[in-house]
Design a protein around this motif. Sequence first.
Motif, PDB file in Angstrom:
ATOM      1  N   SER A  15     -11.693   1.601 -10.254  1.00  0.00           N
ATOM      2  CA  SER A  15     -10.930   0.557  -9.563  1.00  0.00           C
ATOM      3  C   SER A  15     -10.501   1.084  -8.199  1.00  0.00           C
ATOM      4  CB  SER A  15      -9.674   0.188 -10.355  1.00  0.00           C
ATOM      5  OG  SER A  15     -10.016  -0.409 -11.574  1.00  0.00           O
ATOM      6  N   PRO A  16     -10.531   0.222  -7.183  1.00  0.00           N
ATOM      7  CA  PRO A  16     -10.078   0.676  -5.861  1.00  0.00           C
ATOM      8  C   PRO A  16      -8.563   0.888  -5.838  1.00  0.00           C
ATOM      9  CG  PRO A  16     -10.701  -1.639  -5.796  1.00  0.00           C
ATOM     10  CD  PRO A  16     -11.017  -1.153  -7.169  1.00  0.00           C
ATOM     11  N   ILE A  17      -8.130   1.643  -4.864  1.00  0.00           N
ATOM     12  CA  ILE A  17      -6.706   1.895  -4.632  1.00  0.00           C
ATOM     13  C   ILE A  17      -6.367   1.283  -3.278  1.00  0.00           C
ATOM     14  CG2 ILE A  17      -4.963   3.663  -4.195  1.00  0.00           C
ATOM     15  CD1 ILE A  17      -6.535   5.488  -6.132  1.00  0.00           C
ATOM     16  N   LEU A  18      -5.317   0.478  -3.260  1.00  0.00           N
ATOM     17  CA  LEU A  18      -4.861  -0.164  -2.032  1.00  0.00           C
ATOM     18  C   LEU A  18      -3.631   0.560  -1.516  1.00  0.00           C
ATOM     19  CD1 LEU A  18      -4.976  -2.571  -0.011  1.00  0.00           C
ATOM     20  CD2 LEU A  18      -3.511  -3.820  -1.616  1.00  0.00           C
ATOM     21  N   VAL A  19      -3.659   0.969  -0.256  1.00  0.00           N
ATOM     22  CA  VAL A  19      -2.509   1.622   0.376  1.00  0.00           C
ATOM     23  C   VAL A  19      -2.089   0.758   1.555  1.00  0.00           C
ATOM     24  CG1 VAL A  19      -1.620   3.704   1.484  1.00  0.00           C
ATOM     25  CG2 VAL A  19      -3.387   3.895  -0.306  1.00  0.00           C
ATOM     26  N   THR A  20      -0.883   0.219   1.480  1.00  0.00           N
ATOM     27  CA  THR A  20      -0.333  -0.622   2.533  1.00  0.00           C
ATOM     28  C   THR A  20       0.832   0.122   3.174  1.00  0.00           C
ATOM     29  OG1 THR A  20      -0.893  -2.599   1.257  1.00  0.00           O
ATOM     30  CG2 THR A  20       0.668  -2.868   3.072  1.00  0.00           C
ATOM     31  N   PHE A  21       0.807   0.217   4.497  1.00  0.00           N
ATOM     32  CA  PHE A  21       1.888   0.903   5.217  1.00  0.00           C
ATOM     33  C   PHE A  21       2.886  -0.118   5.733  1.00  0.00           C
ATOM     34  CE2 PHE A  21      -1.765   3.747   5.562  1.00  0.00           C
ATOM     35  CZ  PHE A  21      -1.210   4.920   5.077  1.00  0.00           C
ATOM     36  N   VAL A  22       4.158   0.255   5.686  1.00  0.00           N
ATOM     37  CA  VAL A  22       5.244  -0.591   6.178  1.00  0.00           C
ATOM     38  C   VAL A  22       6.064   0.249   7.152  1.00  0.00           C
ATOM     39  CG1 VAL A  22       7.304  -1.919   5.554  1.00  0.00           C
ATOM     40  CG2 VAL A  22       5.329  -1.857   4.004  1.00  0.00           C
TER      41      VAL A  22
ATOM     42  N   ASP B 212     -12.605  11.426  -6.724  1.00  0.00           N
ATOM     43  CA  ASP B 212     -12.875  10.587  -5.554  1.00  0.00           C
ATOM     44  C   ASP B 212     -12.602   9.132  -5.899  1.00  0.00           C
ATOM     45  OD1 ASP B 212     -13.707  12.771  -4.034  1.00  0.00           O
ATOM     46  OD2 ASP B 212     -15.740  12.641  -4.825  1.00  0.00           O
ATOM     47  N   PHE B 213     -11.995   8.417  -4.933  1.00  0.00           N
ATOM     48  CA  PHE B 213     -11.573   7.036  -5.154  1.00  0.00           C
ATOM     49  C   PHE B 213     -11.923   6.178  -3.957  1.00  0.00           C
ATOM     50  CE2 PHE B 213      -9.076   9.661  -7.872  1.00  0.00           C
ATOM     51  CZ  PHE B 213      -8.950   8.923  -9.044  1.00  0.00           C
ATOM     52  N   ASP B 214     -12.266   4.927  -4.249  1.00  0.00           N
ATOM     53  CA  ASP B 214     -12.483   3.909  -3.226  1.00  0.00           C
ATOM     54  C   ASP B 214     -11.094   3.465  -2.761  1.00  0.00           C
ATOM     55  OD1 ASP B 214     -13.431   1.805  -1.663  1.00  0.00           O
ATOM     56  OD2 ASP B 214     -13.848   0.505  -3.382  1.00  0.00           O
ATOM     57  N   CYS B 215     -10.712   3.841  -1.542  1.00  0.00           N
ATOM     58  CA  CYS B 215      -9.372   3.556  -1.028  1.00  0.00           C
ATOM     59  C   CYS B 215      -9.434   2.593   0.150  1.00  0.00           C
ATOM     60  CB  CYS B 215      -8.679   4.843  -0.582  1.00  0.00           C
ATOM     61  SG  CYS B 215      -8.320   5.962  -1.936  1.00  0.00           S
ATOM     62  N   ILE B 216      -8.538   1.639   0.124  1.00  0.00           N
ATOM     63  CA  ILE B 216      -8.411   0.658   1.201  1.00  0.00           C
ATOM     64  C   ILE B 216      -7.035   0.854   1.814  1.00  0.00           C
ATOM     65  CG2 ILE B 216      -8.377  -1.787   1.788  1.00  0.00           C
ATOM     66  CD1 ILE B 216     -10.060  -2.197  -0.853  1.00  0.00           C
ATOM     67  N   PHE B 217      -6.998   1.204   3.107  1.00  0.00           N
ATOM     68  CA  PHE B 217      -5.748   1.420   3.829  1.00  0.00           C
ATOM     69  C   PHE B 217      -5.526   0.235   4.761  1.00  0.00           C
ATOM     70  CE2 PHE B 217      -4.483   5.967   3.325  1.00  0.00           C
ATOM     71  CZ  PHE B 217      -5.446   6.323   2.404  1.00  0.00           C
ATOM     72  N   LEU B 218      -4.326  -0.349   4.718  1.00  0.00           N
ATOM     73  CA  LEU B 218      -3.976  -1.486   5.556  1.00  0.00           C
ATOM     74  C   LEU B 218      -2.699  -1.217   6.336  1.00  0.00           C
ATOM     75  CD1 LEU B 218      -4.397  -4.399   2.956  1.00  0.00           C
ATOM     76  CD2 LEU B 218      -6.026  -3.691   4.704  1.00  0.00           C
TER      77      LEU B 218
ATOM     78  N   PHE C  51       7.037   3.660   5.066  1.00  0.00           N
ATOM     79  CA  PHE C  51       6.580   3.651   3.681  1.00  0.00           C
ATOM     80  C   PHE C  51       5.075   3.443   3.545  1.00  0.00           C
ATOM     81  CE2 PHE C  51      11.004   2.190   3.469  1.00  0.00           C
ATOM     82  CZ  PHE C  51      11.520   3.140   2.611  1.00  0.00           C
ATOM     83  N   ALA C  52       4.521   4.070   2.522  1.00  0.00           N
ATOM     84  CA  ALA C  52       3.170   3.800   2.045  1.00  0.00           C
ATOM     85  C   ALA C  52       3.323   3.253   0.630  1.00  0.00           C
ATOM     86  CB  ALA C  52       2.336   5.068   2.029  1.00  0.00           C
ATOM     87  N   LEU C  53       2.735   2.096   0.371  1.00  0.00           N
ATOM     88  CA  LEU C  53       2.743   1.510  -0.968  1.00  0.00           C
ATOM     89  C   LEU C  53       1.343   1.641  -1.532  1.00  0.00           C
ATOM     90  CD1 LEU C  53       4.915  -0.206   0.843  1.00  0.00           C
ATOM     91  CD2 LEU C  53       5.171  -1.382  -1.325  1.00  0.00           C
ATOM     92  N   ILE C  54       1.233   2.361  -2.616  1.00  0.00           N
ATOM     93  CA  ILE C  54      -0.053   2.658  -3.242  1.00  0.00           C
ATOM     94  C   ILE C  54      -0.151   1.797  -4.496  1.00  0.00           C
ATOM     95  CG2 ILE C  54      -1.463   4.473  -4.296  1.00  0.00           C
ATOM     96  CD1 ILE C  54       0.341   6.457  -2.575  1.00  0.00           C
ATOM     97  N   ARG C  55      -1.083   0.850  -4.489  1.00  0.00           N
ATOM     98  CA  ARG C  55      -1.204  -0.098  -5.596  1.00  0.00           C
ATOM     99  C   ARG C  55      -2.523   0.142  -6.319  1.00  0.00           C
ATOM    100  NH1 ARG C  55       0.418  -6.462  -5.431  1.00  0.00           N
ATOM    101  NH2 ARG C  55      -0.062  -6.893  -7.608  1.00  0.00           N
TER     102      ARG C  55
END
Length: 184
Positions: free
Chosen positions: A114-121, A56-62, A101-105
């Motif tokens: 550590s959180p995972i950042l997912v930014t969609f383009v 399980d991960f703390d995920c932030i989707f933008l 695209f989804a960019l997973i940082r």
Amino acid sequence: MSGRELIIVRSLTDSDMGLFAAHRKATASRQRAIALTEPAAERLLHPDIVRDKGGDFDCIFLFGAAMNREIRRINKGGKNWRLGGSQLQHPIFRDLDSKDFALIRSVPQNDGSSPILVTFVGRRSHRLIQAGLAATLAEGVLQHNVAIFEEDHNGFASLADLFPGIPARVAIRPAIQQAAFPLG
């Protein structure tokens, strides 16, 4: 995020679109997740999580005005790794489509601390950025719709400049969430 980072670029497919409530009725797939390749999962996840086939991960989707933050499961079901969880409800997600695209940082080998950042383009909302990404990735960089950019890769700096990491004030989970979802 501190320390080394990586950015995984996923070219969305029709089966990934089930993650978005706005696309759920139109997609034939029942999948409610973004698929990851084995090499991407092995770079993203700590070896213990890979061995246990998930965590399980703390995920932030933008995406545009939409932001979703919650604990999400990344797991291996059968032969495939998936970043799943509840559907993303915001109506702006209707502007995404397959081939966007989804960019997973994240930090490499993330153990859940550590959180995972997912930014969609998307083509509709980020036309020039999406076209630039598509051109960059058209040179055989995508393997099974995924490309991995580590800090020492010459494409990482450009992606990192376009898609900043998680600000420190956001990277720290609120105490209430930490108590409800211990990730240690």
